[in-house]
Design a protein around this motif. Structure first.
Motif, PDB file in Angstrom:
ATOM      1  N   VAL A 150      42.638   8.796  -7.427  1.00 32.84           N
ATOM      2  CA  VAL A 150      43.921   9.502  -7.402  1.00 32.84           C
ATOM      3  C   VAL A 150      43.913  10.593  -6.331  1.00 32.84           C
ATOM      4  O   VAL A 150      44.883  10.752  -5.570  1.00 32.84           O
ATOM      5  CB  VAL A 150      44.216  10.107  -8.795  1.00 32.84           C
ATOM      6  N   LEU A 151      42.829  11.356  -6.253  1.00 33.89           N
ATOM      7  CA  LEU A 151      42.733  12.408  -5.237  1.00 33.89           C
ATOM      8  C   LEU A 151      42.765  11.819  -3.833  1.00 33.89           C
ATOM      9  O   LEU A 151      43.406  12.371  -2.929  1.00 33.89           O
ATOM     10  CB  LEU A 151      41.446  13.210  -5.440  1.00 33.89           C
ATOM     11  N   LEU A 152      42.076  10.695  -3.646  1.00 32.28           N
ATOM     12  CA  LEU A 152      42.092  10.030  -2.342  1.00 32.28           C
ATOM     13  C   LEU A 152      43.505   9.573  -1.985  1.00 32.28           C
ATOM     14  O   LEU A 152      43.970   9.768  -0.853  1.00 32.28           O
ATOM     15  CB  LEU A 152      41.140   8.837  -2.357  1.00 32.28           C
ATOM     16  N   LEU A 153      44.205   8.989  -2.940  1.00 32.63           N
ATOM     17  CA  LEU A 153      45.575   8.548  -2.699  1.00 32.63           C
ATOM     18  C   LEU A 153      46.483   9.728  -2.370  1.00 32.63           C
ATOM     19  O   LEU A 153      47.380   9.620  -1.521  1.00 32.63           O
ATOM     20  CB  LEU A 153      46.116   7.797  -3.923  1.00 32.63           C
ATOM     21  N   ALA A 154      46.262  10.861  -3.037  1.00 30.65           N
ATOM     22  CA  ALA A 154      47.072  12.050  -2.760  1.00 30.65           C
ATOM     23  C   ALA A 154      46.888  12.512  -1.318  1.00 30.65           C
ATOM     24  O   ALA A 154      47.852  12.881  -0.644  1.00 30.65           O
ATOM     25  CB  ALA A 154      46.705  13.167  -3.734  1.00 30.65           C
ATOM     26  N   VAL A 155      45.642  12.482  -0.847  1.00 32.81           N
ATOM     27  CA  VAL A 155      45.371  12.877   0.536  1.00 32.81           C
ATOM     28  C   VAL A 155      46.045  11.913   1.506  1.00 32.81           C
ATOM     29  O   VAL A 155      46.668  12.322   2.489  1.00 32.81           O
ATOM     30  CB  VAL A 155      43.850  12.931   0.794  1.00 32.81           C
ATOM     31  N   LEU A 156      45.934  10.613   1.226  1.00 32.87           N
ATOM     32  CA  LEU A 156      46.477   9.601   2.129  1.00 32.87           C
ATOM     33  C   LEU A 156      48.002   9.610   2.168  1.00 32.87           C
ATOM     34  O   LEU A 156      48.598   9.326   3.208  1.00 32.87           O
ATOM     35  CB  LEU A 156      45.991   8.210   1.705  1.00 32.87           C
ATOM     36  N   THR A 157      48.626   9.923   1.048  1.00 29.49           N
ATOM     37  CA  THR A 157      50.070   9.746   0.952  1.00 29.49           C
ATOM     38  C   THR A 157      50.896  10.991   1.216  1.00 29.49           C
ATOM     39  O   THR A 157      52.039  10.891   1.686  1.00 29.49           O
ATOM     40  CB  THR A 157      50.449   9.220  -0.448  1.00 29.49           C
ATOM     41  N   SER A 158      50.374  12.186   0.926  1.00 29.91           N
ATOM     42  CA  SER A 158      51.249  13.359   1.002  1.00 29.91           C
ATOM     43  C   SER A 158      50.640  14.573   1.678  1.00 29.91           C
ATOM     44  O   SER A 158      51.378  15.422   2.196  1.00 29.91           O
ATOM     45  CB  SER A 158      51.703  13.764  -0.419  1.00 29.91           C
ATOM     46  N   GLN A 159      49.314  14.703   1.682  1.00 27.91           N
ATOM     47  CA  GLN A 159      48.715  15.926   2.217  1.00 27.91           C
ATOM     48  C   GLN A 159      48.980  16.089   3.708  1.00 27.91           C
ATOM     49  O   GLN A 159      49.181  17.204   4.190  1.00 27.91           O
ATOM     50  CB  GLN A 159      47.205  15.928   1.943  1.00 27.91           C
ATOM     51  N   GLY A 160      48.954  14.982   4.452  1.00 27.17           N
ATOM     52  CA  GLY A 160      49.156  15.074   5.897  1.00 27.17           C
ATOM     53  C   GLY A 160      50.500  15.685   6.247  1.00 27.17           C
ATOM     54  O   GLY A 160      50.589  16.619   7.074  1.00 27.17           O
ATOM     55  N   LEU A 161      51.563  15.184   5.632  1.00 25.00           N
ATOM     56  CA  LEU A 161      52.895  15.736   5.898  1.00 25.00           C
ATOM     57  C   LEU A 161      52.994  17.185   5.445  1.00 25.00           C
ATOM     58  O   LEU A 161      53.575  18.030   6.132  1.00 25.00           O
ATOM     59  CB  LEU A 161      53.961  14.897   5.180  1.00 25.00           C
ATOM     60  N   GLY A 162      52.413  17.483   4.264  1.00 27.75           N
ATOM     61  CA  GLY A 162      52.465  18.848   3.763  1.00 27.75           C
ATOM     62  C   GLY A 162      51.771  19.822   4.689  1.00 27.75           C
ATOM     63  O   GLY A 162      52.274  20.919   4.973  1.00 27.75           O
ATOM     64  N   ILE A 163      50.611  19.423   5.204  1.00 24.17           N
ATOM     65  CA  ILE A 163      49.828  20.294   6.083  1.00 24.17           C
ATOM     66  C   ILE A 163      50.548  20.539   7.403  1.00 24.17           C
ATOM     67  O   ILE A 163      50.614  21.668   7.895  1.00 24.17           O
ATOM     68  CB  ILE A 163      48.432  19.686   6.314  1.00 24.17           C
ATOM     69  N   THR A 164      51.096  19.480   7.991  1.00 22.73           N
ATOM     70  CA  THR A 164      51.723  19.627   9.307  1.00 22.73           C
ATOM     71  C   THR A 164      53.093  20.305   9.236  1.00 22.73           C
ATOM     72  O   THR A 164      53.490  21.008  10.177  1.00 22.73           O
ATOM     73  CB  THR A 164      51.873  18.256   9.988  1.00 22.73           C
ATOM     74  N   LEU A 165      53.820  20.110   8.143  1.00 22.96           N
ATOM     75  CA  LEU A 165      55.151  20.708   8.034  1.00 22.96           C
ATOM     76  C   LEU A 165      55.129  22.146   7.533  1.00 22.96           C
ATOM     77  O   LEU A 165      56.088  22.893   7.756  1.00 22.96           O
ATOM     78  CB  LEU A 165      56.036  19.871   7.110  1.00 22.96           C
ATOM     79  N   PHE A 166      54.051  22.544   6.852  1.00 22.64           N
ATOM     80  CA  PHE A 166      54.020  23.885   6.269  1.00 22.64           C
ATOM     81  C   PHE A 166      54.115  25.001   7.315  1.00 22.64           C
ATOM     82  O   PHE A 166      54.921  25.941   7.150  1.00 22.64           O
ATOM     83  CB  PHE A 166      52.776  24.045   5.400  1.00 22.64           C
ATOM     84  N   PRO A 167      53.329  24.965   8.414  1.00 18.91           N
ATOM     85  CA  PRO A 167      53.524  26.006   9.438  1.00 18.91           C
ATOM     86  C   PRO A 167      54.941  26.020   9.998  1.00 18.91           C
ATOM     87  O   PRO A 167      55.499  27.089  10.284  1.00 18.91           O
ATOM     88  CB  PRO A 167      52.496  25.632  10.520  1.00 18.91           C
ATOM     89  N   ARG A 168      55.530  24.833  10.152  1.00 25.57           N
ATOM     90  CA  ARG A 168      56.909  24.760  10.653  1.00 25.57           C
ATOM     91  C   ARG A 168      57.868  25.418   9.668  1.00 25.57           C
ATOM     92  O   ARG A 168      58.751  26.191  10.071  1.00 25.57           O
ATOM     93  CB  ARG A 168      57.277  23.294  10.873  1.00 25.57           C
ATOM     94  N   MET A 169      57.713  25.137   8.378  1.00 25.86           N
ATOM     95  CA  MET A 169      58.566  25.761   7.375  1.00 25.86           C
ATOM     96  C   MET A 169      58.345  27.267   7.329  1.00 25.86           C
ATOM     97  O   MET A 169      59.289  28.043   7.104  1.00 25.86           O
ATOM     98  CB  MET A 169      58.313  25.129   6.005  1.00 25.86           C
ATOM     99  N   SER A 170      57.088  27.711   7.542  1.00 29.12           N
ATOM    100  CA  SER A 170      56.795  29.150   7.548  1.00 29.12           C
ATOM    101  C   SER A 170      57.497  29.836   8.715  1.00 29.12           C
ATOM    102  O   SER A 170      58.037  30.944   8.569  1.00 29.12           O
ATOM    103  CB  SER A 170      55.280  29.371   7.629  1.00 29.12           C
ATOM    104  N   HIS A 171      57.500  29.209   9.895  1.00 29.52           N
ATOM    105  CA  HIS A 171      58.212  29.770  11.053  1.00 29.52           C
ATOM    106  C   HIS A 171      59.713  29.835  10.773  1.00 29.52           C
ATOM    107  O   HIS A 171      60.373  30.822  11.122  1.00 29.52           O
ATOM    108  CB  HIS A 171      57.944  28.921  12.289  1.00 29.52           C
ATOM    109  N   GLU A 172      60.276  28.785  10.163  1.00 32.25           N
ATOM    110  CA  GLU A 172      61.701  28.761   9.848  1.00 32.25           C
ATOM    111  C   GLU A 172      62.055  29.836   8.831  1.00 32.25           C
ATOM    112  O   GLU A 172      63.101  30.483   8.932  1.00 32.25           O
ATOM    113  CB  GLU A 172      62.095  27.375   9.337  1.00 32.25           C
ATOM    114  N   ALA A 173      61.159  30.038   7.847  1.00 32.89           N
ATOM    115  CA  ALA A 173      61.396  31.092   6.856  1.00 32.89           C
ATOM    116  C   ALA A 173      61.286  32.471   7.498  1.00 32.89           C
ATOM    117  O   ALA A 173      62.077  33.376   7.197  1.00 32.89           O
ATOM    118  CB  ALA A 173      60.388  30.956   5.712  1.00 32.89           C
ATOM    119  N   GLU A 174      60.310  32.647   8.402  1.00 34.09           N
ATOM    120  CA  GLU A 174      60.119  33.937   9.077  1.00 34.09           C
ATOM    121  C   GLU A 174      61.337  34.292   9.927  1.00 34.09           C
ATOM    122  O   GLU A 174      61.727  35.464  10.019  1.00 34.09           O
ATOM    123  CB  GLU A 174      58.857  33.875   9.950  1.00 34.09           C
ATOM    124  N   SER A 175      61.976  33.276  10.522  1.00 29.90           N
ATOM    125  CA  SER A 175      63.168  33.521  11.346  1.00 29.90           C
ATOM    126  C   SER A 175      64.437  33.647  10.510  1.00 29.90           C
ATOM    127  O   SER A 175      65.509  33.942  11.043  1.00 29.90           O
ATOM    128  CB  SER A 175      63.328  32.386  12.365  1.00 29.90           C
TER     129      SER A 175
END
Length: 465
Positions: A229-254
């Motif tokens: 289950v943990l492996l599937l979580a990494v494969l399916t959702s962690q990548g998008l979460g990791i890459t989009l989080f800094p972008r969302m943080s910049h959007e929130a900061e602005s």
């Protein structure tokens, strides 16, 4: 293996709850200090935080080592005699992994805040490879203690892999600057989020607490299934979460919450397109997957069957937690951690009730199913919170994409199921034969899904046009 999984439950809970909270909250704070005070100010905050986390983790490790027997007695009251003594020894051997994994979370956050994703992405691989090599060397001499020591050495390797980023902070100094202005903001966000993380991720400890009274091997079945289950979580959702989080943080900061809502909706649509076929495919092919990964030595046909049942119960959690990953990060990006706390507390209260009821009804499979039901409930709470906070979040488009992905996945799983029956006994029962069978079925299933989703999304575009 039951003793090992019991022993690792608390270190894993602490490392993930604290490490994830530190990593998630540090990114928007680091970005904020970099934009307002410059690079030196951001590195001063980083140095102070790394020192504080290291000191606190070491003190916690020493304290838990002294009280190891009491901890294991509370965590697994059903584990007695030699099994409990074994678990205590393994527990003490794995405690240093807590400091390594929590510090790794901080260094991962620093890399991601600077838009460096390759090194953090390779860190778990470094951990796993080191652990496997150490297991190969240590287990013939130390038995299960070799697995525990390898677990700790893998965490050490992860920390060393990520540590070069701190070389950039040497000139900033201020390693003991615990009164830095950013520390108050950091703790005001991190402590509540860590508390919520303990609540939300307590399923491992709660499940193993209840399963310690069950027949031997049930904890192992849950543990093996949960690793998948943990492996599937990494494969399916962690990548998008990791890459989009800094972008969302910049959007929130602005202050551009409208754009943040659009980013969140787009990320969830992509998550649905990725996660749906993987979960559906694993549900159909779970037993050959488990036979390929684990069935050897003392891991028997019965072990594969029990692990497959546990995995089936857990798969709903893969889907729900994968979708909830981005909303939870979006709220941290706008520096709102209390929503996560309320959701986490509601989730753990429901989980305790579900675990007791479902375990009495369905045994160890009930524990896995209870986690999926709790995850679905949590996802519903996150979606409700998102609809209230981010008015430009297009929930209808997310639902429409999810429906298309589910329709295509149903077609894919039907083909995979009948193809599996058609190819029964066509491949040898060796690991190579099982791998070939999975490759053939997986390739056909992937092709069917992509073809169906392309047709469905095209039809939706034409209708909207």
């Amino acid at each position: 293996m039951d003793a090992y999984l019991i022993a690792y439950a608390l270190p894993l809970l602490i490392a993930t709850a604290v490490g994830d909270a530190v990593a998630i909250t540090f990114i928007p704070i680091f970005i904020s200090h970099w934009s307002k005070g410059g690079k030196t100010e951001a590195w001063r905050l980083t140095n102070a935080l790394v020192t504080l986390v290291f000191v606190a983790s070491v003190l916690l490790t020493v304290g838990l080592g002294i009280g190891a027997r009491e901890c294991l007695t509370v965590m697994a009251p059903g584990l007695t005699g030699a099994s409990r003594d074994l678990a205590i020894g393994l527990f003490r051997l794995m405690l240093p992994a807590i400091a390594c994994l929590v510090l790794s979370g901080v260094l991962t956050a620093v890399n991601q805040a600077m838009h460096r994703f390759t090194q953090p992405a390779l860190a778990p691989i470094t951990n796993a490879v080191t652990m496997l090599l150490c297991i190969a060397v240590l287990v013939p001499r130390m038995g299960i203690y070799g697995v525990a020591l390898a677990t700790t050495l893998g965490a050490v390797a992860r920390l060393f892999w990520l540590s070069p980023v701190m070389l950039e902070a040497r000139s900033a100094g201020d390693y003991w600057g615990w009164r830095h202005a950013g520390m108050n903001q950091f703790w005001s966000m991190t402590l509540p989020l860590a508390f919520a993380g303990f609540a939300y991720k307590a399923n491992v400890v709660i499940e193993r607490f209840i399963a310690s009274w069950m027949p031997e091997g049930r904890i192992a079945s849950l543990g093996y299934a949960y690793q998948i289950v943990l492996l599937l979580a990494v494969l399916t959702s962690q990548g998008l979460g990791i890459t989009l989080f800094p972008r969302m943080s910049h959007e929130a900061e602005s202050g551009d919450l409208s754009k943040l809502g659009s980013t969140l909706a787009a990320g969830m649509r992509w998550t649905l397109l990725i996660i749906t076929p993987i979960v559906a495919g694993v549900a159909v092919l779970r037993e050959p997957i488990i036979r390929l990964l684990f069935q050897r030595g003392a891991f028997s046909v019965s072990s594969s069957h029990n692990t497959g049942l546990a995995l089936l119960g857990y798969l709903g959690a893969v889907y729900a937690t994968g979708l909830a990953n981005l909303p939870s990060r979006a709220f941290v990006a706008v520096k709102d951690v209390w929503t996560g706390i309320r959701i986490g507390m509601a989730a753990v209260a429901l989980l305790v009730v579900l675990d007791v009821v479902m375990a009495a009804w369905l045994g160890f499979v009930g524990l896995a199913l209870a986690y999926s039901l709790m995850s679905a409930f949590t996802l519903g709470l996150w979606l409700r919170a998102v609809s209230k906070r981010f008015t430009d979040f297009n929930g209808k488009s997310v639902f429409s994409t999810g429906l298309s992905a589910l329709t295509a996945a149903v077609g894919m799983t039907s083909v995979c199921y009948f193809l599996q029956k058609l190819l029964l006994n066509s491949f040898p029962s060796t690991r190579i034969g099982i791998a070939l069978e999975l490759v053939v079925i997986g390739t056909v299933g992937c092709g069917v899904y992509l073809a169906l989703i392309a047709v469905l999304l095209r039809q939706k575009t034409l209708l909207q046009g």
